[in-house]
Scaffold this motif. Structure first.
Motif, PDB file in Angstrom:
ATOM      1  N   THR A 249       9.185  12.556  -0.491  1.00 51.33           N
ATOM      2  CA  THR A 249       8.587  13.803  -0.012  1.00 51.33           C
ATOM      3  C   THR A 249       8.650  14.839  -1.122  1.00 51.33           C
ATOM      4  N   ASP A 250       7.532  15.534  -1.342  1.00 56.07           N
ATOM      5  CA  ASP A 250       7.519  16.654  -2.290  1.00 56.07           C
ATOM      6  C   ASP A 250       6.890  17.865  -1.603  1.00 56.07           C
TER       7      ASP A 250
ATOM      8  N   MET B  40       0.844  -1.173   0.000  1.00 56.79           N
ATOM      9  CA  MET B  40       0.000   0.000   0.000  1.00 56.79           C
ATOM     10  C   MET B  40       0.882   1.226   0.000  1.00 56.79           C
ATOM     11  N   ILE B  41       0.387   2.259  -0.626  1.00 54.79           N
ATOM     12  CA  ILE B  41       1.055   3.556  -0.596  1.00 54.79           C
ATOM     13  C   ILE B  41       0.123   4.534   0.095  1.00 54.79           C
ATOM     14  N   VAL B  42       0.663   5.283   1.044  1.00 53.51           N
ATOM     15  CA  VAL B  42      -0.094   6.348   1.694  1.00 53.51           C
ATOM     16  C   VAL B  42       0.618   7.664   1.427  1.00 53.51           C
ATOM     17  N   ALA B  43      -0.128   8.616   0.896  1.00 51.86           N
ATOM     18  CA  ALA B  43       0.364   9.984   0.744  1.00 51.86           C
ATOM     19  C   ALA B  43      -0.313  10.796   1.830  1.00 51.86           C
ATOM     20  N   PHE B  44       0.500  11.504   2.616  1.00 48.35           N
ATOM     21  CA  PHE B  44      -0.104  12.273   3.698  1.00 48.35           C
ATOM     22  C   PHE B  44       0.596  13.608   3.880  1.00 48.35           C
ATOM     23  N   SER B  45      -0.148  14.512   4.477  1.00 55.98           N
ATOM     24  CA  SER B  45       0.352  15.847   4.784  1.00 55.98           C
ATOM     25  C   SER B  45      -0.057  16.176   6.213  1.00 55.98           C
ATOM     26  N   VAL B  46       0.924  16.564   7.010  1.00 52.94           N
ATOM     27  CA  VAL B  46       0.672  16.964   8.392  1.00 52.94           C
ATOM     28  C   VAL B  46       0.964  18.456   8.489  1.00 52.94           C
ATOM     29  N   THR B  47      -0.010  19.223   8.968  1.00 51.80           N
ATOM     30  CA  THR B  47       0.150  20.671   9.069  1.00 51.80           C
ATOM     31  C   THR B  47      -0.143  21.128  10.490  1.00 51.80           C
ATOM     32  N   PRO B  48       0.804  21.800  11.114  1.00 54.08           N
ATOM     33  CA  PRO B  48       0.520  22.367  12.434  1.00 54.08           C
ATOM     34  C   PRO B  48      -0.347  23.613  12.273  1.00 54.08           C
ATOM     35  N   LEU B  49      -1.295  23.776  13.158  1.00 60.24           N
ATOM     36  CA  LEU B  49      -2.164  24.960  13.140  1.00 60.24           C
ATOM     37  C   LEU B  49      -1.916  25.762  14.411  1.00 60.24           C
ATOM     38  N   GLY B  50      -2.044  27.070  14.286  1.00 58.82           N
ATOM     39  CA  GLY B  50      -1.884  27.928  15.443  1.00 58.82           C
ATOM     40  C   GLY B  50      -0.442  28.239  15.797  1.00 58.82           C
ATOM     41  N   VAL B  51       0.463  28.056  14.817  1.00 62.14           N
ATOM     42  CA  VAL B  51       1.888  28.302  15.080  1.00 62.14           C
ATOM     43  C   VAL B  51       2.479  29.367  14.161  1.00 62.14           C
ATOM     44  N   GLY B  52       1.639  30.022  13.386  1.00 59.95           N
ATOM     45  CA  GLY B  52       2.123  31.014  12.436  1.00 59.95           C
ATOM     46  C   GLY B  52       2.324  30.417  11.057  1.00 59.95           C
ATOM     47  N   GLU B  53       2.902  31.232  10.169  1.00 64.94           N
ATOM     48  CA  GLU B  53       3.058  30.817   8.782  1.00 64.94           C
ATOM     49  C   GLU B  53       4.267  29.930   8.535  1.00 64.94           C
TER      50      GLU B  53
END
Length: 97
Positions: free
Chosen positions: A36-37, A1-14
């Motif tokens: 990773t891209d 299986m291939i999983v593509a994922f994106s983790v984004t912190p919120l509330g920490v600025g840009e």
């Protein structure tokens, strides 16, 4: 299986690069095939091992951010290995022909 994922912190600025790097470190340390891209990190392996990597990558970001967003897309195809490379090679073959 291939999983593509994106983790984004919120509330920490840009500037989130250091947080994303924490997640990517977990993926790299896993020993699983990965790529990773600019938008996603893709990981290939069995369900349990891939989901464990995603869980730990999210936890790494969550340890420093008050809120975390996770986007995940999975290609569940039993018996297929080296999909990260072979899928791209197939497209490139069609483009060159």
């Amino acid at each position: 299986m291939i999983v593509a994922f994106s983790v984004t912190p919120l509330g920490v600025g840009e500037d989130v690069g250091a947080y994303v790097a924490d997640a990517v470190r977990v993926v790299r340390a896993s020993g699983l095939p990965h790529r990773t891209d600019a938008m996603f990190t893709s990981v290939e392996g069995e369900w349990d091992e891939v989901m464990d990597v995603v869980r730990r990558a999210v936890a790494a970001v969550e340890a420093r951010a008050p809120r975390v967003s996770l986007v995940l897309k999975a290609d569940i195809r039993p018996g297929v290995t080296d999909g990260l490379t072979s899928k791209v090679e197939t497209v490139e073959r069609h483009l060159s022909g």
